[in-house]
Design an enzyme around this catalytic site. Structure first.
Site, short mmCIF file in Angstrom:
data_model
loop_
_atom_site.label_atom_id
_atom_site.label_comp_id
_atom_site.label_asym_id
_atom_site.label_seq_id
_atom_site.Cartn_x
_atom_site.Cartn_y
_atom_site.Cartn_z
N SER A 154 -4.13 26.27 44.57
CA SER A 154 -4.52 27.40 43.74
C SER A 154 -5.59 26.91 42.77
CB SER A 154 -3.29 27.92 42.99
OG SER A 154 -3.65 28.92 42.05
N LYS A 180 -6.65 29.25 47.48
CA LYS A 180 -6.50 30.49 46.71
C LYS A 180 -7.37 30.34 45.48
CE LYS A 180 -2.77 31.83 43.55
NZ LYS A 180 -1.32 32.10 43.43
N LYS A 182 -8.40 32.06 41.73
CA LYS A 182 -8.08 33.03 40.69
C LYS A 182 -9.34 33.87 40.45
CE LYS A 182 -3.91 31.64 39.56
NZ LYS A 182 -2.75 32.53 39.57
N ASP A 207 -6.17 35.71 43.72
CA ASP A 207 -5.06 36.11 42.83
C ASP A 207 -5.66 36.64 41.54
OD1 ASP A 207 -2.74 36.44 41.40
OD2 ASP A 207 -2.09 34.34 41.48
N GLU A 232 -3.62 38.93 45.86
CA GLU A 232 -2.38 38.78 45.10
C GLU A 232 -2.46 39.53 43.77
OE1 GLU A 232 -1.28 34.66 44.83
OE2 GLU A 232 0.30 35.01 43.36
N ASP A 257 3.26 39.38 43.26
CA ASP A 257 3.85 38.20 42.59
C ASP A 257 4.61 38.74 41.37
OD1 ASP A 257 4.29 35.98 40.94
OD2 ASP A 257 2.28 35.17 41.08
N LYS A 281 8.74 33.21 43.97
CA LYS A 281 8.90 32.09 43.04
C LYS A 281 10.35 32.17 42.60
CE LYS A 281 4.19 32.25 41.16
NZ LYS A 281 3.35 32.70 40.04
N GLY A 309 3.82 29.03 42.97
CA GLY A 309 4.01 27.87 42.11
C GLY A 309 3.75 28.21 40.67
O1 OSB Z 1 0.00 33.64 39.50
O2 OSB Z 1 0.53 32.26 41.00
C1 OSB Z 1 0.28 32.50 39.82
C2 OSB Z 1 0.31 29.23 37.81
C3 OSB Z 1 0.87 29.66 36.62
C4 OSB Z 1 1.18 31.00 36.49
C5 OSB Z 1 0.94 31.90 37.53
C6 OSB Z 1 0.40 31.46 38.72
C7 OSB Z 1 0.05 30.12 38.85
C8 OSB Z 1 -0.60 29.55 40.03
C9 OSB Z 1 -0.44 28.07 40.22
O3 OSB Z 1 -1.31 30.16 40.78
C10 OSB Z 1 0.15 27.67 41.51
C11 OSB Z 1 0.53 26.21 41.51
O4 OSB Z 1 1.58 25.86 40.94
O5 OSB Z 1 -0.23 25.42 42.06
MG MG Z 2 0.15 34.77 41.31
#
Ligand code: OSB
Ligand code: MG
Length: 387
Positions: A154, A180, A182, A207, A232, A257, A281, A309
């Protein structure tokens, strides 16, 4: 076997690089590590709530000149402060001095409304202890069927598109085969195009962490041209209705999510046509027990799931890897190697990436990794034990 002692630790670990999302930037991971002790064994769990006990809680909520910043929020309403309170005052007393039983794991915290992240931290430790008592790995206790789980990375929001492409290139070079990114308003379609221009065929998904509204539907329609695995959480963090209006306008699956807190939410989202994929999660849905129920529901409905995650330490990561070994986790998870996050993890051995973009599921009892108490002590900033 009786639970003789429970300990909470507030842990802070510096991230190798700041992690920026549409909701804020994390420089340091703060979480609660829960340990449950009994019969000479220790079970470990991680509560993934966001920073609460910060020395400077206002740092990220104020901008230039100290003016309040309104572009900032939390992934969940739970912080390490609220979770500490819920654990100390409601959850720990429920299990302390009582026999460990699987009913307790399910029941722990069920009378509470909300607070899934706090519940999941304790539940994870109870699962680890139970699996250790049975002498089996956690993945087997959960019903996992794989020895290796497919993973991706991510990628946080980068300062420029050039930096984004370089970062993606670096992760691809390390062997990650699913990326992925952001996104946020003003950094979305162009970010996707830049990556696609260089890598037309990689597994790619985005995401938004709830940064958009239904009025942005044309943006997501435009993303349909770029062969994304999924989009996402584009809309409201607690919304299902508007997602159900967006999904039929897109060929690309929406993956929820933030909006899925329980089996009931998952069922409703699927019924409404609000989502075609679910990010599970364990923290967000109150633990492994509820995760498994959601997994089973999705499997019966033909809805693929994957393991999300929360920048976990090796303790939470071990749980994620075990969970991701269940059969309907058919998409690569946000479960990267330890060195993607931290200079040094608090478990031995750390999690590493196999050349086929997988992580091996530990085979020892329980989590299957050893918590390194020296390194854990070094990152612990607060401790409370209950006997
Ligand atoms: O939205 O998936 C999410 C990390 C912190 C809070 C929200 C998210 C995330 C990640 C990180 O996308 C995923 C990872 O742990 O590598
Ligand atoms: Mg997410």
């Amino acid at each position: 076997m009786q639970i003789e002692r429970v300990e909470l630790r507030l842990v802070r670990m510096q991230l190798k690089a700041p992690f920026q999302t549409s909701f804020g930037t994390e420089h340091e991971r703060e979480c609660i590590i829960v340990s449950v002790h009994g019969g000479g064994l220790t079970g470990w769990g991680e509560c993934v709530a966001s920073r609460g006990f910060s020395a400077d809680p206002l740092r990220s909520t104020t901008g230039a000149g100290g003016a309040p910043r309104l572009d900032w929020h939390l992934y969940s309403y739970e912080t390490t402060v609220t979770a500490w309170h819920i654990l100390r005052d409601f959850l720990v007393p429920q299990v302390l001095g009582r026999p460990l039983s699987s009913e307790d794991m399910v029941a722990a915290g069920q009378q509470l409304r909300g607070h899934p992240l706090a519940r999941a931290g304790l539940e994870a430790a109870l699962w680890d202890l139970t699996a250790q008592l049975q002498g089996i790995p956690l993945h087997r206790a959960l019903g996992g069927t794989r020895e290796r789980v497919s993973v991706g990375v991510s990628v946080g929001i980068q300062p420029s598109y050039e930096a984004l492409v370089d970062t993606v290139d670096a992760y691809l070079a390390q062997g990650y085969r699913r990326i992925k990114i952001k996104i946020k308003p003003g950094y979305d379609l162009e970010a996707v195009k830049r990556i696609r221009a260089k890598h037309p065929d990689i597994l790619l998904q985005v995401d938004a962490n709830s940064a958009y509204t239904l009025a942005d539907a044309p943006l997501f329609e435009a993303m349909d041209e770029h062969k994304l695995l999924l989009i996402e959480q584009p809309l409201g963090w607690d919304d299902l209705y508007e997602h159900s209006k967006l999904q039929p306008r897109l060929r690309t699956p929406i993956c929820l999510d933030e909006s899925i807190h329980s089996l009931g939410h998952a069922r409703l989202a699927i019924e409404l046509g609000a989502t075609r994929v679910i990010n599970i999660k364990a923290g967000r849905v109150s633990g492994f027990t509820e995760s498994r129920r959601i997994h089973d529901l999705c499997q019966s409905r033909g809805v693929p799931v994957w393991c999300g995650g929360m920048l976990e330490t090796g303790i939470g990561r071990a749980g994620n890897v075990a969970l991701a070994s269940l059969p309907n986790f058919t998409l690569p998870g946000d479960v990267s190697a330890s060195d993607r996050y931290f200079h040094e993890d608090i478990v031995d051995p750390p999690f590493t990436l196999n050349p086929d973009s997988t992580i091996s599921v530990p085979t020892g009892p329980g989590l299957g990794v050893a918590v390194n108490l020296t390194r854990l002590d070094a990152v612990t900033v607060r401790r409370e034990a209950f006997v």
